[in-house]
Structure formats: structure tokens, C-alpha cells
Design an enzyme around this catalytic site. Structure first.
Site, PDB file in Angstrom:
ATOM      1  N   ILE A  21      46.969  46.231  50.012  1.00  0.00           N
ATOM      2  CA  ILE A  21      47.407  44.874  50.378  1.00  0.00           C
ATOM      3  C   ILE A  21      46.224  44.081  50.927  1.00  0.00           C
ATOM      4  CG2 ILE A  21      48.997  43.523  51.822  1.00  0.00           C
ATOM      5  CD1 ILE A  21      50.825  46.045  51.895  1.00  0.00           C
TER       6      ILE A  21
ATOM      7  N   THR B 257      38.519  55.015  54.120  1.00  0.00           N
ATOM      8  CA  THR B 257      39.169  56.320  53.993  1.00  0.00           C
ATOM      9  C   THR B 257      39.443  56.554  52.511  1.00  0.00           C
ATOM     10  OG1 THR B 257      41.437  55.461  54.055  1.00  0.00           O
ATOM     11  CG2 THR B 257      40.385  55.918  56.187  1.00  0.00           C
TER      12      THR B 257
ATOM     13  N   TYR C 205      54.976  58.087  60.313  1.00  0.00           N
ATOM     14  CA  TYR C 205      54.387  56.798  59.908  1.00  0.00           C
ATOM     15  C   TYR C 205      55.109  55.641  60.578  1.00  0.00           C
ATOM     16  CZ  TYR C 205      53.723  52.578  57.080  1.00  0.00           C
ATOM     17  OH  TYR C 205      53.489  51.275  56.677  1.00  0.00           O
TER      18      TYR C 205
ATOM     19  N   LYS D 261      53.850  52.875  63.455  1.00  0.00           N
ATOM     20  CA  LYS D 261      53.841  51.419  63.251  1.00  0.00           C
ATOM     21  C   LYS D 261      54.728  50.731  64.295  1.00  0.00           C
ATOM     22  CE  LYS D 261      52.052  49.360  60.367  1.00  0.00           C
ATOM     23  NZ  LYS D 261      50.684  48.804  60.209  1.00  0.00           N
TER      24      LYS D 261
ATOM     25  N   THR E  12      44.802  56.173  64.062  1.00  0.00           N
ATOM     26  CA  THR E  12      44.474  54.869  63.475  1.00  0.00           C
ATOM     27  C   THR E  12      45.512  53.805  63.834  1.00  0.00           C
ATOM     28  OG1 THR E  12      43.139  55.688  61.659  1.00  0.00           O
ATOM     29  CG2 THR E  12      44.294  53.622  61.271  1.00  0.00           C
TER      30      THR E  12
ATOM     31  N   THR F 169      55.703  47.015  58.929  1.00  0.00           N
ATOM     32  CA  THR F 169      56.607  47.470  57.870  1.00  0.00           C
ATOM     33  C   THR F 169      58.069  47.367  58.295  1.00  0.00           C
ATOM     34  OG1 THR F 169      57.347  49.496  56.770  1.00  0.00           O
ATOM     35  CG2 THR F 169      56.130  49.800  58.798  1.00  0.00           C
ATOM     36  N   ASP F 170      58.956  47.242  57.324  1.00  0.00           N
ATOM     37  CA  ASP F 170      60.400  47.256  57.629  1.00  0.00           C
ATOM     38  C   ASP F 170      60.862  48.653  58.054  1.00  0.00           C
ATOM     39  OD1 ASP F 170      60.210  48.542  55.148  1.00  0.00           O
ATOM     40  OD2 ASP F 170      61.789  47.357  54.189  1.00  0.00           O
ATOM     41  N   GLU F 171      60.009  49.676  57.847  1.00  0.00           N
ATOM     42  CA  GLU F 171      60.438  51.050  58.148  1.00  0.00           C
ATOM     43  C   GLU F 171      60.638  51.270  59.645  1.00  0.00           C
ATOM     44  OE1 GLU F 171      58.400  54.030  55.775  1.00  0.00           O
ATOM     45  OE2 GLU F 171      58.045  52.581  54.178  1.00  0.00           O
TER      46      GLU F 171
HETATM   47  P1  NAD Z   1      46.316  51.332  52.210  1.00  0.00           P
HETATM   48  O1  NAD Z   1      46.503  52.737  52.649  1.00  0.00           O
HETATM   49  O2  NAD Z   1      46.218  51.018  50.768  1.00  0.00           O
HETATM   50  O3  NAD Z   1      44.998  50.733  52.887  1.00  0.00           O
HETATM   51  C1  NAD Z   1      44.663  50.957  54.232  1.00  0.00           C
HETATM   52  C2  NAD Z   1      43.221  50.525  54.436  1.00  0.00           C
HETATM   53  O4  NAD Z   1      42.902  50.724  55.832  1.00  0.00           O
HETATM   54  C3  NAD Z   1      42.216  51.316  53.620  1.00  0.00           C
HETATM   55  O5  NAD Z   1      41.255  50.459  53.025  1.00  0.00           O
HETATM   56  C4  NAD Z   1      41.550  52.236  54.646  1.00  0.00           C
HETATM   57  O6  NAD Z   1      40.216  52.579  54.317  1.00  0.00           O
HETATM   58  C5  NAD Z   1      41.637  51.379  55.908  1.00  0.00           C
HETATM   59  N1  NAD Z   1      41.615  52.195  57.129  1.00  0.00           N
HETATM   60  C6  NAD Z   1      42.385  53.291  57.392  1.00  0.00           C
HETATM   61  N2  NAD Z   1      42.056  53.790  58.600  1.00  0.00           N
HETATM   62  C7  NAD Z   1      41.092  52.985  59.107  1.00  0.00           C
HETATM   63  C8  NAD Z   1      40.365  52.984  60.319  1.00  0.00           C
HETATM   64  N3  NAD Z   1      40.566  53.939  61.262  1.00  0.00           N
HETATM   65  N4  NAD Z   1      39.453  52.010  60.532  1.00  0.00           N
HETATM   66  C9  NAD Z   1      39.236  51.058  59.590  1.00  0.00           C
HETATM   67  N5  NAD Z   1      39.875  51.017  58.420  1.00  0.00           N
HETATM   68  C10 NAD Z   1      40.810  51.977  58.179  1.00  0.00           C
HETATM   69  O7  NAD Z   1      47.501  50.526  52.913  1.00  0.00           O
HETATM   70  P2  NAD Z   1      48.370  49.299  52.364  1.00  0.00           P
HETATM   71  O8  NAD Z   1      49.484  49.816  51.566  1.00  0.00           O
HETATM   72  O9  NAD Z   1      47.454  48.271  51.815  1.00  0.00           O
HETATM   73  O10 NAD Z   1      48.974  48.778  53.749  1.00  0.00           O
HETATM   74  C11 NAD Z   1      48.247  47.843  54.548  1.00  0.00           C
HETATM   75  C12 NAD Z   1      49.064  47.514  55.790  1.00  0.00           C
HETATM   76  O11 NAD Z   1      50.333  46.980  55.402  1.00  0.00           O
HETATM   77  C13 NAD Z   1      49.372  48.738  56.654  1.00  0.00           C
HETATM   78  O12 NAD Z   1      49.277  48.341  58.005  1.00  0.00           O
HETATM   79  C14 NAD Z   1      50.803  49.101  56.301  1.00  0.00           C
HETATM   80  O13 NAD Z   1      51.451  49.706  57.391  1.00  0.00           O
HETATM   81  C15 NAD Z   1      51.378  47.723  56.004  1.00  0.00           C
HETATM   82  N6  NAD Z   1      52.499  47.703  55.047  1.00  0.00           N
HETATM   83  C16 NAD Z   1      52.399  48.321  53.824  1.00  0.00           C
HETATM   84  C17 NAD Z   1      53.454  48.241  52.930  1.00  0.00           C
HETATM   85  C18 NAD Z   1      53.361  48.876  51.567  1.00  0.00           C
HETATM   86  O14 NAD Z   1      54.354  48.869  50.828  1.00  0.00           O
HETATM   87  N7  NAD Z   1      52.228  49.396  51.154  1.00  0.00           N
HETATM   88  C19 NAD Z   1      54.619  47.548  53.278  1.00  0.00           C
HETATM   89  C20 NAD Z   1      54.691  46.927  54.534  1.00  0.00           C
HETATM   90  C21 NAD Z   1      53.610  47.008  55.419  1.00  0.00           C
HETATM   91  P1  TYD Z   2      56.720  55.472  48.642  1.00  0.00           P
HETATM   92  O1  TYD Z   2      56.099  54.725  47.517  1.00  0.00           O
HETATM   93  O2  TYD Z   2      56.035  56.661  49.201  1.00  0.00           O
HETATM   94  O3  TYD Z   2      57.054  54.403  49.789  1.00  0.00           O
HETATM   95  P2  TYD Z   2      57.936  54.590  51.153  1.00  0.00           P
HETATM   96  O4  TYD Z   2      58.148  56.022  51.403  1.00  0.00           O
HETATM   97  O5  TYD Z   2      57.065  53.960  52.183  1.00  0.00           O
HETATM   98  O6  TYD Z   2      59.220  53.831  50.905  1.00  0.00           O
HETATM   99  O7  TYD Z   2      58.180  55.948  48.162  1.00  0.00           O
HETATM  100  C1  TYD Z   2      59.129  55.044  47.670  1.00  0.00           C
HETATM  101  C2  TYD Z   2      60.404  55.803  47.416  1.00  0.00           C
HETATM  102  O8  TYD Z   2      60.185  56.723  46.340  1.00  0.00           O
HETATM  103  C3  TYD Z   2      60.856  56.655  48.585  1.00  0.00           C
HETATM  104  O9  TYD Z   2      62.287  56.678  48.621  1.00  0.00           O
HETATM  105  C4  TYD Z   2      60.341  58.037  48.255  1.00  0.00           C
HETATM  106  C5  TYD Z   2      60.404  58.085  46.745  1.00  0.00           C
HETATM  107  N1  TYD Z   2      59.381  58.899  46.064  1.00  0.00           N
HETATM  108  C6  TYD Z   2      59.769  59.808  45.071  1.00  0.00           C
HETATM  109  O10 TYD Z   2      60.965  59.945  44.760  1.00  0.00           O
HETATM  110  N2  TYD Z   2      58.794  60.528  44.453  1.00  0.00           N
HETATM  111  C7  TYD Z   2      57.477  60.404  44.772  1.00  0.00           C
HETATM  112  O11 TYD Z   2      56.630  61.115  44.168  1.00  0.00           O
HETATM  113  C8  TYD Z   2      57.092  59.466  45.769  1.00  0.00           C
HETATM  114  C9  TYD Z   2      55.657  59.295  46.168  1.00  0.00           C
HETATM  115  C10 TYD Z   2      58.082  58.719  46.401  1.00  0.00           C
END
Ligand code: NAD
Ligand code: TYD
Length: 349
Positions: A13, A37, A155, A159, A101, A130-132
Site C-alpha cells: 500500500i 524487510t 497482528y 495494530k 514493529t 486495519t478493520d481487523e
Molecule cells: P506490507 O507488508 O506490504 O509492507 C510493509 C512495509 O513496511 C514494507 O515495505 C516493510 O519493509 C516496511 N517495514 C516493516 N517493518 C519495518 C520497520 N521496522 N521499519 C521500517 N519499515 C518497516 O504491508 P501493506 O499490506 O502495504 O500494509 C501497509 C499498512 O496498511 C500496514 O500498517 C497494515 O497494517 C495496513 N493495512 C493493510 C491492509 C491490507 O489489506 N494489506 C488493510 C488495512 C490496513
Molecule cells: P489474507 O490475504 O491473509 O488477509 P487477512 O487474513 O488479513 O484477511 O487472507 C484473506 C482470507 O483468505 C482470509 O480469510 C484467510 C484466507 N486465506 C486462505 O484461505 N488461503 C491462503 O492461502 C491465504 C493466504 C489466506
């Protein structure tokens, strides 16, 4: 010129947010701080790396001394904090990285803001969450900004903890903050540990698609660029101290989502209809697997005029096209350390 610190800008993101802010705001100097990372990848940013209002700095938000020095070096006015450990399955296997982190790192950032911002006017700390944190829903209902926190995985607990700390620093020290809690994102550059890119990659290579439990769990999916757009609007127009829920109004049971994805992939790969669906394999359920997340995003719609711009079919099609066009990106990521993560999680399928 305003100096904006984006943490985690090399991640999924964060890279979309960094691109949007760099290209859309030449008046803002964007610093991207990321420790790179396994989830961080500078390839996600090659198109903006030479822009004059963009700078990448490698650094770890858990390193308190580094963070203090960093804030003493750069005149930071705003922070969009995305850096995090983000994958639920990894949090089950190794919670400490998430505590470090997501909690300690966020506090280090807040302390650095508190120590360096003598005047709070014109400053903003924006926490991406996150909504989680709201826990798990049954078949009815939606999470609102008033829903009580009930995190259930390491996780989401980490958060939730960081959300509380951000609000505590706002109330105690007067740091201007906004927060947003978003549903599941998907789109280009997502690391293949997450469901959608993992399934796309496995379908492409005719490997089994692991579905946890019966595939009945429900997630609300949002295209990542729609999330980045919401983040830009909240950063610019969000009210100090306020939280905004962001969702896609787009709930899917995992199994139905995967069936739709299989249909799109069969079409794109010109395979006989039904080929990809044959790869679906039900595997052992995730421990403590939350049943359903769903977001009421009426606040951000009513107050800031944001809503998702793409249907799921449009977003998924774009996503599939991006992964098919960027197979080298995927190949590089899935070789090396990821392979042992995958084998450990799913067996050598
Ligand atoms: P991601 O895992 O793809 O990216 C995380 C980034 O943070 C990476 O570039 C990593 O190198 C960096 N990072 C990790 N630890 C670090 C540290 N100690 N110092 C500096 N940098 C560090 O994550 P994402 O999916 O892009 O999520 C980004 C944010 O959005 C997170 O805070 C996550 O909780 C939140 N979020 C994600 C989702 C989703 O669906 N992916 C939904 C809602 C909220
Ligand atoms: P994920 O993409 O890990 O997001 P989150 O756990 O944060 O919602 O998973 C999305 C949904 O898919 C979740 O219900 C778990 C499920 N899932 C599988 O069924 N198989 C998989 O291999 C993974 C990674 C997730």
C-alpha cells in the site's frame, strides 16, 4: 515546502501512497523511510525514484536512536505511517516481530514527533490501520468507527495497540492525529503471501490453491489505488483526532472470490473453462480464523466525498493483468527465502 514522511513506502500500500503523493503534490517533499524487510521492495517505486520531491531512506522504526536522529535531520511536518508487519499467518508463527514493529516502532515515531514538534500547528501524524482491530462479525452487521475493539490475532492485537497509543498521544500530548481502519486491499505489488496474489501465482503455474477451512470466511475487498485515494483525502481534509473507516462495500466469501478469480484467469490464459477451479484445495484452517469483516464507510463518504471507484470485477481484472505482465517481479520475490516460508506454510505442493 512541506516535508512528508511516509513509513513503509516500499511495501504494497505504501508504494501506491508514495507514488500518489509524489506525482500529485510537487509542493510536498516526500521522504520514504523503510527498513526493506522481506515485504519491502524498491522495484515498486522505480517510476518515481528520480523525482526531485522524492527521497528514499533505509531505516528501522524500531531503532529509537535512529528515529530521534532522523527527526533531528529532516524538518518533518507530516507523517503517514504504514510501516508494519502485515500478515496474519506470520503473526501466528512469530508474534514478537509484530510487537516490535507495530507497537514499539509506532511509539518510537510518536516520541520522535513529540520531541521534535515544538509547535503542533500545521503538523499531522496519520496512522494507517486495519478493520481487523474490531474483531470478527457473524453473518450480520458492519464495523463502524464506534465498534468496540476486539482484536483476535497477534497482528490485529498489535495494530489495535498502536491505534490506542496514537489516540493516547493525541489526548495526552496534543499531537494532531488522524487514523483510518481499512478492509482487505488487493492490487499490483501485493506480496504473494496474501490470498489474491498467492492464488494468481499458483493458478498461473498450475499449483493447488490452498483455501483455509471451508472457504466460508468473508472479507470486504478494496482496490489498493482506491485506498491510496482515501488516504490522500484524509491526509488533506481529515479532522484532527478523528478516525475514518474505509471499505469496499464488496463482501466475498473466500471460495466465491477464488471461483471468480479462476474464471478471469481461465479467460486471460485461454484455458478451457473450469481448468483453474480444479486447482482449489481445502487445507487446515488458520488458528483463530476470523469469520467475517465488513465495513460501514459512510463517514468518509459523507464527510470527505470518497467512495470506491472500481467494481470488484474491474479491479480483479486489472490485478490479474498486472501480475501476468510482471511475472519477473513475482519470480524474483518467490525465489529465495519466500520458498521456505511457502513450503513451511503449505507443504511442498
Ligand atoms: P506490507 O507488508 O506490504 O509492507 C510493509 C512495509 O513496511 C514494507 O515495505 C516493510 O519493509 C516496511 N517495514 C516493516 N517493518 C519495518 C520497520 N521496522 N521499519 C521500517 N519499515 C518497516 O504491508 P501493506 O499490506 O502495504 O500494509 C501497509 C499498512 O496498511 C500496514 O500498517 C497494515 O497494517 C495496513 N493495512 C493493510 C491492509 C491490507 O489489506 N494489506 C488493510 C488495512 C490496513
Ligand atoms: P489474507 O490475504 O491473509 O488477509 P487477512 O487474513 O488479513 O484477511 O487472507 C484473506 C482470507 O483468505 C482470509 O480469510 C484467510 C484466507 N486465506 C486462505 O484461505 N488461503 C491462503 O492461502 C491465504 C493466504 C489466506
Amino acid at each position: 515546502m512541506t516535508t512528508l514522511l511516509i513509513t513503509g513506502g516500499a511495501g504494497f500500500i505504501g508504494s501506491h501512497v508514495a507514488r500518489k503523493m509524489v506525482l500529485g503534490h510537487p509542493e510536498i517533499h516526500v521522504l520514504n523511510l523503510d527498513s526493506l524487510t522481506y515485504a519491502g521492495n524498491l522495484e515498486n517505486l522505480t517510476d518515481i525514484e528520480n523525482r526531485s520531491n522524492y527521497q528514499f531512506i533505509k531505516g528501522d522504526i524500531v531503532d529509537e536512536a535512529f528515529m530521534e536522529k532522523f527527526f533531528a535531520t529532516y524538518p518533518i511536518d507530516g507523517v503517514i505511517h504504514l510501516a508494519a508487519e502485515s500478515h496474519v499467518d506470520r503473526s501466528i508463527a512469530n508474534p514478537m516481530a509484530f510487537i516490535n514493529t507495530n507497537i514499539v516502532g509506532t511509539v518510537n515515531l510518536l516520541n520522535a514527533c513529540r520531541n521534535s514538534w515544538k509547535e503542533m500547528k500545521g503538523k499531522l501524524f496519520y496512522h494507517i490501520s486495519t478493520d481487523e482491530v474490531y474483531g470478527s462479525l457473524g453473518s450480520e452487521g458492519l464495523f463502524t468507527e464506534e465498534t468496540a475493539y476486539d482484536p483476535r490475532s497477534p497482528y490485529s492485537a498489535s495494530k489495535a495497540s498502536s491505534d490506542h497509543l496514537v489516540r493516547a498521544y493525541h489526548h495526552t500530548y496534543g499531537i494532531p492525529v488522524v487514523l483510518s481502519n481499512c478492509s482487505n486491499n488487493y492490487g499490483p505489488n501485493q506480496f504473494p503471501e496474501k490470498l489474491i496474489p498467492l492464488a494468481i501465482n499458483n493458478i498461473l503455474h498450475m499449483k493447488s490453491i490452498p483455501i483455509y477451512g471451508k472457504g466460508e470466511n468473508v472479507r470486504d475487498w478494496l482496490y489498493v489505488e482506491d485506498h491510496a485515494e482515501a488516504i490522500e483525502q484524509i491526509f488533506q481534509n481529515g479532522i484532527n483526532g478523528r478516525t475514518y473507516n474505509i471499505g469496499g462495500l464488496n463482501e466475498w466469501q473466500n471460495i466465491e472470490l477464488i471461483r471468480l478469480l479462476c474464471r478471469i484467469m481461465d479467460e486471460k490464459l485461454e484455458r478451457t473453462s473450469g481448468t483453474s477451479e480444479g486447482l482449489i484445495t481445502f487445507v487446515k484452517d488458520r488458528a483463530g480464523h476470523d469469520l467475517r469483516y465488513a465495513i460501514d464507510s459512510s463517514r468518509i463518504e459523507d464527510e470527505l466525498g470518497w467512495k470506491p471507484s472500481l467494481t470488484f470485477e474491474q479491479g480483479l481484472t486489472r490485478t490479474v493483468e498486472w501480475y501476468l505482465e510482471n511475472q519477473e517481479w513475482m519470480r524474483r520475490i518467490t525465489s529465495g527465502a519466500y520458498q521456505s516460508y511457502y513450503n513451511n506454510q503449505y507443504g511442498d505442493r
